[in-house]
Design a protein around this motif. Structure first.
Motif, short mmCIF file in Angstrom:
data_model
loop_
_atom_site.label_atom_id
_atom_site.label_comp_id
_atom_site.label_asym_id
_atom_site.label_seq_id
_atom_site.Cartn_x
_atom_site.Cartn_y
_atom_site.Cartn_z
N GLY A 129 0.96 -1.35 -0.10
CA GLY A 129 -0.10 0.19 -0.04
C GLY A 129 0.96 1.10 0.02
O GLY A 129 1.99 1.26 -0.15
N GLY A 130 0.27 2.21 0.32
CA GLY A 130 0.99 3.56 0.25
C GLY A 130 0.28 4.63 0.57
O GLY A 130 -0.79 4.67 1.49
N VAL A 131 0.79 5.70 0.75
CA VAL A 131 0.19 7.24 1.13
C VAL A 131 -0.75 7.62 0.10
O VAL A 131 -0.78 7.52 -1.24
N VAL A 132 -1.86 8.44 0.76
CA VAL A 132 -2.98 9.20 -0.21
C VAL A 132 -2.17 10.28 -0.93
O VAL A 132 -1.62 11.17 -0.19
N ARG A 133 -2.24 10.54 -2.12
CA ARG A 133 -1.74 11.60 -2.88
C ARG A 133 -2.73 12.66 -2.89
O ARG A 133 -4.01 12.49 -2.89
N GLN A 134 -2.34 13.77 -3.12
CA GLN A 134 -3.32 15.29 -3.23
C GLN A 134 -4.45 14.73 -4.51
O GLN A 134 -3.95 14.26 -5.53
N GLY A 135 -5.64 14.78 -4.32
CA GLY A 135 -6.46 14.60 -5.32
C GLY A 135 -7.13 13.13 -5.53
O GLY A 135 -8.11 13.11 -6.24
N SER A 151 -8.51 9.32 -3.45
CA SER A 151 -9.17 8.85 -2.05
C SER A 151 -8.27 7.81 -1.56
O SER A 151 -7.43 7.25 -2.27
N PRO A 152 -8.58 7.47 -0.44
CA PRO A 152 -7.91 6.32 0.12
C PRO A 152 -7.87 5.08 -0.60
O PRO A 152 -6.75 4.12 -0.69
N ARG A 153 -9.06 4.53 -1.23
CA ARG A 153 -9.42 3.46 -2.04
C ARG A 153 -8.52 3.59 -3.40
O ARG A 153 -7.98 2.85 -3.80
N GLN A 154 -8.46 4.87 -4.09
CA GLN A 154 -7.50 5.10 -5.18
C GLN A 154 -6.02 4.71 -4.93
O GLN A 154 -5.29 4.28 -5.50
N ALA A 155 -5.88 5.00 -3.71
CA ALA A 155 -4.26 5.22 -3.19
C ALA A 155 -3.96 3.86 -3.14
O ALA A 155 -2.45 3.32 -3.57
N VAL A 156 -4.54 3.20 -2.43
CA VAL A 156 -4.26 1.69 -2.19
C VAL A 156 -4.15 0.93 -3.36
O VAL A 156 -3.25 -0.17 -3.64
N GLN A 157 -5.09 1.18 -4.32
CA GLN A 157 -5.06 0.37 -5.69
C GLN A 157 -4.04 0.97 -6.55
O GLN A 157 -3.35 -0.05 -7.04
N ARG A 158 -3.83 2.20 -6.66
CA ARG A 158 -2.44 2.62 -7.40
C ARG A 158 -1.31 1.87 -6.70
O ARG A 158 -0.30 1.45 -7.42
N ALA A 159 -1.13 2.02 -5.38
CA ALA A 159 0.20 1.59 -4.70
C ALA A 159 0.42 0.08 -4.92
O ALA A 159 1.46 -0.36 -5.24
N VAL A 160 -0.65 -0.61 -4.69
CA VAL A 160 -0.42 -1.97 -4.93
C VAL A 160 -0.06 -2.30 -6.57
O VAL A 160 0.66 -3.30 -6.85
#
Length: 151
Positions: free
Chosen positions: A28-34, A36-45
């Motif tokens: 996983g990872g950190v939430v970037r500006q703009g 959501s937490p859901r988008q952040a975890v999907q992007r990071a994985v």
């Protein structure tokens, strides 16, 4: 994100960042500006492991006190959302391609071993993934290692 294999083992990663090179984490990872937490975890994985996964929801929200220092160089406390993913098939596992510049190591571990090896915030999040029907909230204070749990 808590990712499991057909044998119920947990996928753990060790990032290449110097300050966390000895600590196992959940992908996983950190939430970037703009985002959501859901988008952040999907992007990071996807970036870390090459997998496009959707989550089954939030298992836990954990707050971990990182430092008691008050100076400008002190570390920030952390709030983590622990998402769960569907159990991976053997075909999905074959598609895992750890990013060599981001991850030092990737390991599957039985739940008890993962609890021992993960950093405090990650371990607390994992602890609650199979204990409740809804998200749990946990706090860990650095100075006393005191834990407070509420639902």
């Amino acid at each position: 994100m808590v990712i499991t294999d057909p044998y119920c083992r947990i996928l753990m990663v060790t990032p290449r960042r110097a300050h966390s090179s000895q600590m196992w984490q959940l992908p996983g990872g950190v939430v970037r500006q703009g985002e959501s937490p859901r988008q952040a975890v999907q992007r990071a994985v996807k970036y870390q492991l090459g997998l496009h996964l959707t989550h089954n929801g939030i298992a836990a929200v954990t707050w971990t006190q990182v430092s008691t220092d008050e100076g400008p160089d002190s570390h920030r406390d952390r709030v983590r959302l622990t998402f769960t993913a569907a159990r991976l098939s053997l075909t999905d596992i074959a598609r895992i391609h750890p990013h060599p510049h981001l991850l030092r190591a990737v390991q599957w571990a039985e739940r008890n071993l993962a609890q021992q090896r993960l950093g405090p915030g990650f371990a607390e999040g994992l602890r609650w993934t199979h204990t409740q029907s809804g998200p749990a909230y946990a706090e860990t204070r650095l100075a006393s290692r005191e834990r407070t749990f509420t639902c």
